[in-house]
Design an enzyme around this catalytic site. Structure first.
Site, PDB file in Angstrom:
ATOM      1  N   TYR A  32       2.151 -34.355  -0.192  1.00  0.00           N
ATOM      2  CA  TYR A  32       2.881 -36.009  -0.484  1.00  0.00           C
ATOM      3  C   TYR A  32       2.639 -36.124   1.808  1.00  0.00           C
ATOM      4  O   TYR A  32       4.524 -36.338   1.494  1.00  0.00           O
ATOM      5  CB  TYR A  32       3.614 -35.823  -0.924  1.00  0.00           C
ATOM      6  CG  TYR A  32       3.914 -36.824  -1.653  1.00  0.00           C
ATOM      7  CD1 TYR A  32       2.915 -37.768  -2.720  1.00  0.00           C
ATOM      8  CD2 TYR A  32       4.226 -38.793  -0.749  1.00  0.00           C
ATOM      9  CE1 TYR A  32       2.844 -39.016  -2.700  1.00  0.00           C
ATOM     10  CE2 TYR A  32       4.730 -39.807  -1.842  1.00  0.00           C
ATOM     11  CZ  TYR A  32       3.633 -40.081  -1.914  1.00  0.00           C
ATOM     12  OH  TYR A  32       3.465 -40.917  -2.620  1.00  0.00           O
ATOM     13  N   LEU A  33       1.786 -36.240   1.944  1.00  0.00           N
ATOM     14  CA  LEU A  33       2.175 -36.022   3.380  1.00  0.00           C
ATOM     15  C   LEU A  33       2.050 -36.790   4.364  1.00  0.00           C
ATOM     16  O   LEU A  33       2.237 -38.212   3.583  1.00  0.00           O
ATOM     17  CB  LEU A  33       0.597 -35.645   4.124  1.00  0.00           C
ATOM     18  CG  LEU A  33      -0.066 -34.055   3.773  1.00  0.00           C
ATOM     19  CD1 LEU A  33      -1.040 -34.214   4.554  1.00  0.00           C
ATOM     20  CD2 LEU A  33       0.821 -33.169   3.866  1.00  0.00           C
ATOM     21  N   HIS A  37       3.583 -34.713   9.065  1.00  0.00           N
ATOM     22  CA  HIS A  37       2.389 -33.640   9.004  1.00  0.00           C
ATOM     23  C   HIS A  37       1.428 -33.738   9.845  1.00  0.00           C
ATOM     24  O   HIS A  37       0.972 -32.849  10.503  1.00  0.00           O
ATOM     25  CB  HIS A  37       2.455 -33.911   7.875  1.00  0.00           C
ATOM     26  CG  HIS A  37       3.644 -33.532   6.888  1.00  0.00           C
ATOM     27  ND1 HIS A  37       3.751 -34.514   5.327  1.00  0.00           N
ATOM     28  CD2 HIS A  37       3.768 -31.932   6.374  1.00  0.00           C
ATOM     29  CE1 HIS A  37       5.054 -34.141   4.977  1.00  0.00           C
ATOM     30  NE2 HIS A  37       4.464 -32.848   5.245  1.00  0.00           N
ATOM     31  N   GLN A  61      11.126 -21.398  -4.170  1.00  0.00           N
ATOM     32  CA  GLN A  61      11.510 -22.339  -3.531  1.00  0.00           C
ATOM     33  C   GLN A  61      12.737 -23.336  -3.840  1.00  0.00           C
ATOM     34  O   GLN A  61      13.871 -24.115  -3.221  1.00  0.00           O
ATOM     35  CB  GLN A  61      11.681 -22.714  -1.635  1.00  0.00           C
ATOM     36  CG  GLN A  61      10.791 -23.417  -2.238  1.00  0.00           C
ATOM     37  CD  GLN A  61       9.715 -24.234  -0.868  1.00  0.00           C
ATOM     38  OE1 GLN A  61       9.187 -23.117   0.030  1.00  0.00           O
ATOM     39  NE2 GLN A  61       9.709 -25.239  -0.080  1.00  0.00           N
ATOM     40  N   GLY A 147       7.898 -28.230  11.547  1.00  0.00           N
ATOM     41  CA  GLY A 147       9.129 -29.617  11.330  1.00  0.00           C
ATOM     42  C   GLY A 147      10.419 -29.165  12.087  1.00  0.00           C
ATOM     43  O   GLY A 147      10.816 -28.213  11.358  1.00  0.00           O
ATOM     44  N   GLN A 153      15.275 -24.022   8.717  1.00  0.00           N
ATOM     45  CA  GLN A 153      13.839 -23.441   7.848  1.00  0.00           C
ATOM     46  C   GLN A 153      13.303 -22.502   9.442  1.00  0.00           C
ATOM     47  O   GLN A 153      12.540 -20.913   9.380  1.00  0.00           O
ATOM     48  CB  GLN A 153      13.595 -23.693   7.634  1.00  0.00           C
ATOM     49  CG  GLN A 153      11.896 -23.716   7.467  1.00  0.00           C
ATOM     50  CD  GLN A 153      10.793 -24.422   5.995  1.00  0.00           C
ATOM     51  OE1 GLN A 153      10.785 -24.584   5.334  1.00  0.00           O
ATOM     52  NE2 GLN A 153       9.947 -25.778   7.240  1.00  0.00           N
ATOM     53  N   SER A 185       9.921 -37.475   5.401  1.00  0.00           N
ATOM     54  CA  SER A 185      10.485 -37.290   4.060  1.00  0.00           C
ATOM     55  C   SER A 185       9.256 -36.731   3.123  1.00  0.00           C
ATOM     56  O   SER A 185       9.931 -38.609   2.890  1.00  0.00           O
ATOM     57  CB  SER A 185      11.886 -36.312   3.622  1.00  0.00           C
ATOM     58  OG  SER A 185      11.806 -35.680   2.725  1.00  0.00           O
TER      59      SER A 185
END
EC number: 6.3.2.1
Length: 311
Positions: A32-33, A37, A61, A147, A153, A185
């Protein structure tokens, strides 16, 4: 652009190209870019002969009460965007391709992964580290791109790569934002119009942090309290994490003398939004450096080697 779901077919294709001396860059995503991205893709294309983008919504996750089932997916749309962006290979495996039998092996960096977002999402970063390790083993890129919106992360993946001597250079790329400052996002699509308007409190809180530090606040707990109160002015916002931490170790700090990261994890309605900002000094966590070394912020954010970094 060629599309793969089978691990061995992708490996065979990439091995042939690597034997020709081609360099490979990997951009791991859950799909779902958006423009953020694509910025990773642009950076990867500029620095590598071959760009591989992975799209995989990783169940490891997600917690049992989280949004795995409703996480936005549109592989056709994403594929069209990546083809237009000049990506060479899209790796879009199914769960049965990545995990043909239940996983018994877990990669974890518990001291880093149990903090901040990890404190309210137990096991999340173990799932992230495990799938990223597997993707690195499948693609075996020279370079991988992530990112900076997901700051924790990035810190975890860089430390994992360093600790395990994984031959991948991890590059962090600056966050892309909407015109009002909200970080892009995939989960922003969950927001209703009223929630989307309310969500601007998140980047505004980071601006407020910088203002308070510039005005001379030095106590970390005081800064956290003021930011929590600031976010609380928005009725639709529920701050779950408001933390001021060491920018390299993510450890709590008493004062703001060293470079710190302001980390926010805010619920707007049912949607959790995270954002961050590194403030102060010019030394923050580096790339594939020794555990005690630091780099300049410019080196971190550009992905260029700093002192003590393995090129």
């Amino acid at each position: 652009m060629r599309v793969f779901s089978n691990i061995e077919e992708l490996r065979h294709t990439l091995d042939a190209l690597k034997r020709q001396g081609r360099t490979v860059g990997l951009v791991p995503t859950m799909g779902y870019l958006h423009a953020g991205h694509l910025k990773l893709v642009t950076r990867a294309r500029a620095e590598n002969d071959i760009v591989v983008v992975s799209i995989f919504v990783n169940p490891l996750q997600f917690g049992p009460a989280e949004d795995l089932g409703k996480y936005p997916r549109d592989l056709q749309r994403d594929g069209d965007m990546l083809k237009q962006a000049g990506v060479n290979f899209l790796f879009a495996p199914g769960v049965e391709d990545m995990y043909p039998r239940p996983m018994k092996t877990v990669v974890d960096v518990p001291d880093l992964g149990g903090e901040l977002e990890g404190a309210v999402r137990p096991g999340h970063f173990a799932g992230v580290a495990t799938v990223v390790t597997k993707l690195f083993n499948i693609v075996q890129p020279q370079t991988a791109y992530f990112g900076e919106k997901d700051y924790q992360q990035v810190v975890i993946i860089k430390r994992m790569v360093e600790d395990l001597a994984v031959p991948v250079r991890v590059i962090s790329v600056p966050t892309v934002r909407d015109s009002d400052g909200l970080a892009l996002s995939s989960r922003n699509v969950y927001l209703s119009p009223d929630e989307r308007r309310a969500a601007v409190i998140v980047p505004q809180a980071l601006d407020e942090a910088e203002r308070l530090i510039a005005e001379g606040i030095t106590d970390a707990q005081e800064l956290e309290a003021k930011l929590t109160a600031f976010i609380g002015r928005e009725p639709l916002a529920k701050p779950e994490v408001v933390a001021v931490r060491d920018a390299e170790t993510l450890a709590p700090v008493a004062s703001l003398e060293d470079p710190i990261v302001v980390a926010l994890f805010v619920r707007i309605g049912t949607t959790r939004l995270l954002d961050n900002r590194v403030v102060g000094g010019n030394r923050v966590v580096g790339g594939n450096s020794s555990p005690n070394s630091r780099m300049s912020r410019d080196s971190l954010m550009s992905g260029q080697p700093g002192k003590g970094v393995t090129k």
